[in-house]
Design an enzyme around this catalytic site. Structure first.
Site, PDB file in Angstrom:
ATOM      1  N   GLU A  72      -3.019   0.009  -4.038  1.00  0.00           N
ATOM      2  CA  GLU A  72      -2.915  -1.246  -3.284  1.00  0.00           C
ATOM      3  C   GLU A  72      -2.782  -2.441  -4.219  1.00  0.00           C
ATOM      4  O   GLU A  72      -3.508  -2.530  -5.201  1.00  0.00           O
ATOM      5  CB  GLU A  72      -4.185  -1.489  -2.461  1.00  0.00           C
ATOM      6  N   ASP A  86       0.860  -1.197   0.000  1.00  0.00           N
ATOM      7  CA  ASP A  86       0.000   0.000   0.000  1.00  0.00           C
ATOM      8  C   ASP A  86       0.893   1.242   0.000  1.00  0.00           C
ATOM      9  O   ASP A  86       1.779   1.363   0.836  1.00  0.00           O
ATOM     10  CB  ASP A  86      -0.906  -0.034   1.236  1.00  0.00           C
TER      11      ASP A  86
HETATM   12  P1  TTP Z   1      -5.699   5.481   1.175  1.00  0.00           P
HETATM   13  O1  TTP Z   1      -4.754   4.365   0.886  1.00  0.00           O
HETATM   14  O2  TTP Z   1      -6.902   5.209   1.994  1.00  0.00           O
HETATM   15  O3  TTP Z   1      -4.928   6.657   1.898  1.00  0.00           O
HETATM   16  P2  TTP Z   1      -3.507   7.296   1.639  1.00  0.00           P
HETATM   17  O4  TTP Z   1      -2.708   6.538   0.631  1.00  0.00           O
HETATM   18  O5  TTP Z   1      -3.698   8.759   1.317  1.00  0.00           O
HETATM   19  O6  TTP Z   1      -2.828   7.225   3.061  1.00  0.00           O
HETATM   20  P3  TTP Z   1      -2.243   5.976   3.860  1.00  0.00           P
HETATM   21  O7  TTP Z   1      -2.417   4.771   2.998  1.00  0.00           O
HETATM   22  O8  TTP Z   1      -0.800   6.330   4.117  1.00  0.00           O
HETATM   23  O9  TTP Z   1      -3.028   5.930   5.128  1.00  0.00           O
HETATM   24  O10 TTP Z   1      -6.198   6.111  -0.179  1.00  0.00           O
HETATM   25  C1  TTP Z   1      -5.433   6.120  -1.377  1.00  0.00           C
HETATM   26  C2  TTP Z   1      -5.704   7.384  -2.180  1.00  0.00           C
HETATM   27  O11 TTP Z   1      -7.088   7.481  -2.469  1.00  0.00           O
HETATM   28  C3  TTP Z   1      -5.358   8.659  -1.415  1.00  0.00           C
HETATM   29  O12 TTP Z   1      -4.003   9.039  -1.532  1.00  0.00           O
HETATM   30  C4  TTP Z   1      -6.296   9.650  -2.021  1.00  0.00           C
HETATM   31  C5  TTP Z   1      -7.513   8.839  -2.428  1.00  0.00           C
HETATM   32  N1  TTP Z   1      -8.608   9.071  -1.468  1.00  0.00           N
HETATM   33  C6  TTP Z   1      -9.565  10.042  -1.756  1.00  0.00           C
HETATM   34  O13 TTP Z   1      -9.511  10.688  -2.823  1.00  0.00           O
HETATM   35  N2  TTP Z   1     -10.564  10.275  -0.835  1.00  0.00           N
HETATM   36  C7  TTP Z   1     -10.645   9.608   0.362  1.00  0.00           C
HETATM   37  O14 TTP Z   1     -11.552   9.853   1.174  1.00  0.00           O
HETATM   38  C8  TTP Z   1      -9.637   8.602   0.650  1.00  0.00           C
HETATM   39  C9  TTP Z   1      -9.677   7.836   1.953  1.00  0.00           C
HETATM   40  C10 TTP Z   1      -8.655   8.379  -0.293  1.00  0.00           C
HETATM   41 CA    CA Z   2      -2.424   4.237   0.732  1.00  0.00          CA
END
Ligand code: TTP
Ligand code: CA
Length: 350
Positions: free
Chosen positions: A108, A8
């Site tokens: 992911e 991830d």
């Molecule tokens: P995530 O993998 O949930 O979050 P992240 O990569 O920003 O942070 P981390 O894994 O370190 O906790 O989401 C992946 C991408 O999806 C994120 O960079 C931006 C997008 N996203 C949105 O656009 N809106 C949202 O509400 C979420 C949760 C993610």
């Molecule tokens: Ca992420």
């Protein structure tokens, strides 16, 4: 038991922005989705960890984020296509580690590396190598979880954040599951975990002793069964191949070396493997060397329909040129074929 690696990307969109402009990386970085209704209406897509530490998180309304961030945070409008392209490139690198890969979302992926590894320790090493290569090649930090099924691998990947790696092998699974809190499980958000807590369920294993009907009422049938399978260590949903087909094959050398007696037979194996996946004969072939410092060097040949027989000679010739022009040892080697005679274009595989 299978060996599964989950990867991830850390704070993905915001990290891409940091990579593109390193001058912002010591500040709170907030990637914004502007709704366009009024100047500042919209929400936070994601933010870097500095921004999270002052309370700016995914989904937060922009005016609130701007209020917290004031003049210290950097607010950047979302550019989804750009992140998608970045993701494609990183996923391509990850895909060279196994033929069985499932891209689960933009940031992911699951790899089944059972075929690539003879021991669990090999799978852990592969996970470390993937992290290192992605950082070297793209400057990107990712977290990895390694275990015997997709669910545990993902839980570990989440726990490893940021920039971490965690693993649980078969001998450690039972103890891990016994002390696993239900809120750590993917798909159990804060609302569900509060409901479960109110019903006396803090740990995953508590579900096994609880009243089935009461649990189904809270979780629904599918989610209840999913949790019971994980808890009883019966969860075995396979890594489903979800990836754009490419006709490339990379092999990690047994040791960093320049010895052609080691390199060339494996290169021929890579040629075999690339050809066996392709629908026709290629018009182009590349040899790729990933050096001991993870820099990548490649040489290509174009011309006509290349038969498997002639591909061996061409690939070893190209690899010879790579070695000639460079004094470094090789760590991994690869072969890619393209311009397929069945009219598949290069775009289809990279
Ligand atoms: P995530 O993998 O949930 O979050 P992240 O990569 O920003 O942070 P981390 O894994 O370190 O906790 O989401 C992946 C991408 O999806 C994120 O960079 C931006 C997008 N996203 C949105 O656009 N809106 C949202 O509400 C979420 C949760 C993610
Ligand atoms: Ca992420």
């Amino acid at each position: 038991m299978p060996f599964i690696i989950f990867i991830d990307f850390d704070y993905f969109y915001a990290q891409v922005e940091e990579i593109m402009d390193p001058s912002i990386k010591d500040k709170p970085v907030v990637v914004c989705v502007y709704s366009g209704r009024t100047e500042n209406s919209g929400a936070v897509a994601t933010s870097n960890y500095i921004a999270r530490s002052i309370g700016i998180k995914s989904g937060m309304p922009l005016p609130q984020a701007m209020n917290i961030g004031k003049d210290k945070a950097v607010f950047i409008p979302i550019r989804k296509d750009f992140y998608k392209e970045f993701s494609d490139r990183v996923m391509n690198t990850i895909s060279t580690y196994s033929d069985k890969m499932e891209i689960a979302s933009i940031d992911e992926a699951y790899l089944d590396v059972t075929g690539e590894c003879s021991t669990f320790q090999d799978a852990v090493k592969l996970g470390e190598e993937i992290k290192e290569e992605i950082f070297k090649e793209y400057g990107m930090k990712v977290s990895a979880g390694i275990s015997i099924n997709k669910a545990i691998a993902k839980i570990l990947g989440d726990m490893a954040k940021p920039d971490g790696l965690k693993y649980i092998d078969e001998s450690m699974v039972e103890e891990f599951l016994n002390t696993l809190e239900v809120k750590k499980i993917p798909g159990i958000g804060s609302i569900l975990s509060k409901k479960l807590n109110d019903a006396g369920i803090k740990y995953l294993k508590d579900i096994l002793g609880a009243n089935r009907q009461a649990m189904i009422e809270i979780l629904g049938n599918a989610r209840y069964n999913y949790l019971v399978e994980i808890a009883e260590n019966r969860y075995n949903s396979p890594v489903e191949e979800r990836i754009r087909k490419n006709y490339g094959r990379y092999i990690t050398l047994p040791e960093n070396t320049r010895d052609t007696n080691i390199i060339m037979p494996l290169l021929r194996k890579a040629v075999d493997s690339a050809f066996s996946k392709a629908p026709g004969l290629p018009g182009e072939i590349s040899a790729i060397g990933i050096m001991e410092d993870l820099n990548i060097v490649s040489r290509s040949y174009t011309g006509g329909r290349i038969s498997l027989e002639s591909a061996y000679g061409i690939a070893t010739g190209l690899m010879g040129k790579i070695l000639e022009a460079d004094s470094r040892k090789l760590r991994r080697i690869g072969v890619r074929i393209g311009k397929m005679s069945s009219n598949e274009s290069l775009d289809n595989f990279f």
